[in-house]
Design an enzyme around this catalytic site. Sequence first.
Site, PDB file in Angstrom:
ATOM      1  N   ASP A 199       0.747  -1.288  -0.209  1.00 49.64           N
ATOM      2  CA  ASP A 199       0.035   0.094   0.020  1.00 49.64           C
ATOM      3  C   ASP A 199       0.840   1.187   0.016  1.00 49.64           C
ATOM      4  O   ASP A 199       0.635   2.137  -0.827  1.00 49.64           O
ATOM      5  CB  ASP A 199      -0.955  -0.177   1.281  1.00 49.64           C
TER       6      ASP A 199
ATOM      7  N   LYS B 162       1.533   4.526  -3.121  1.00 51.60           N
ATOM      8  CA  LYS B 162       1.425   5.816  -2.795  1.00 51.60           C
ATOM      9  C   LYS B 162       2.791   6.455  -2.901  1.00 51.60           C
ATOM     10  O   LYS B 162       2.721   7.602  -3.676  1.00 51.60           O
ATOM     11  CB  LYS B 162       1.056   6.122  -1.234  1.00 51.60           C
TER      12      LYS B 162
END
Length: 434
Positions: A208, A212
Amino acid sequence: MTEPLRIALAGLGTVGGGVIRLIDANHDLIARRAGRPIEIVAVSARDRSKDRGVDLTRFDWVDDTTALARHASADVVVELIGGSDGPALALARATLGAGKGFVTANKAMIAHHGFELAGAAETSGVALKFEAAVAGGIPVIKGLREGAAANEIARVYGILNGTCNYILSAMEATKEQGGGRDFADVLADAQALGFAEADPSFDIDGIDAAHKLSILASVAFGTRPAFADVAVSGIRHILAADIAEAASLGYRVRLLGIAEAGADGLVQRVHPHLVPLAHPLAHVTGATNAVVAEGNFVGRLLFQGAGAGDGPTASAVVADLIDIARGEFGPAFAMPAGSLSQMAAADTGERMGRAYVRFTVADKVGVLAEIAAAMRDAGVSIESLMQRGALVDGRVLVAIVTHQGPERAVAQAIAALKGSTSLIGDPLWMHILN
């Protein structure tokens, strides 16, 4: 009155419901700030019968999510489905191809397909916006793309995953506060409280945060998103003993995403780091996110706030919609897609830094000498060496902090020890934030 901006909304989970509630609650304020009302006209989700706590009867229901791109009344499509491919990507392509603006909170899709979608948006002359894809409600994309647009960004880094930060913060709490526990115990609590998914691997293994980071790097450095080049390791092998050792040395452990662009290429990494107590990131606790950007004229910028949840993420989505309603949008990654460079991944072997390396070893004579010899032969200078008492079954923890030196040397020392009968499992290597 000026015609409203009409929205088709795909995905009615936590964030989708939050977007509807936010527009309902702040409708008049949003209209004043946007210069015209923003109204939802159509929605789509997998289960039409599910009670989501909001009135959906006022909207057109569309069973085929991709058909939202062709909805006659919609000006902009908001995608909150998730997933790098599948229905989300099909909807993005169809929406931009139909000449409609597209807003998403989907970091995986932007990390993998952002360059393609940015080009499609420019070809159609419409907006592609994804503020909610990075750090929830924190306006870091807008801050880099607009507020710091005149600066050359040297480095962008930060805490990009709230689940990991919650776990590490809980592990570092004092015993009186219920801390001092190992990873597995704290993860179970995080799952019970809703801070971690039933399958938490996407978060705790760093994927994750890597999605980003690749988006942040693209906006900061004018490069194409390069998720495949992000070096990733997560937090599942960190022990309470590592947290305690870091504290005794004047550090806190944080999972950081770090990106730097230089003459030798682009560095992108997501790894647990030892962060000095003097650094602001050491004091970011709980499920909070924080991003630091260093510009050549603006200096250090710190963006901090809630990185997930229905309210913060919905806030970022609607902020993008307000920009579109005003007619304020430009290239998705701060410069035209054709201007984004395809920068090679840098070789980090000669990158200078200090390291924390923890070994789990058999409690027998000669182990420390073996580790020290491997470090010496690789050219690693040891600043300090700590050995703690036996754990279970004769296992002992040995932790080393190195002096400043090339990362290649530490990697060579660890490789030289691979297969040693004195070592139990793989060493844990954490960089020390400079």
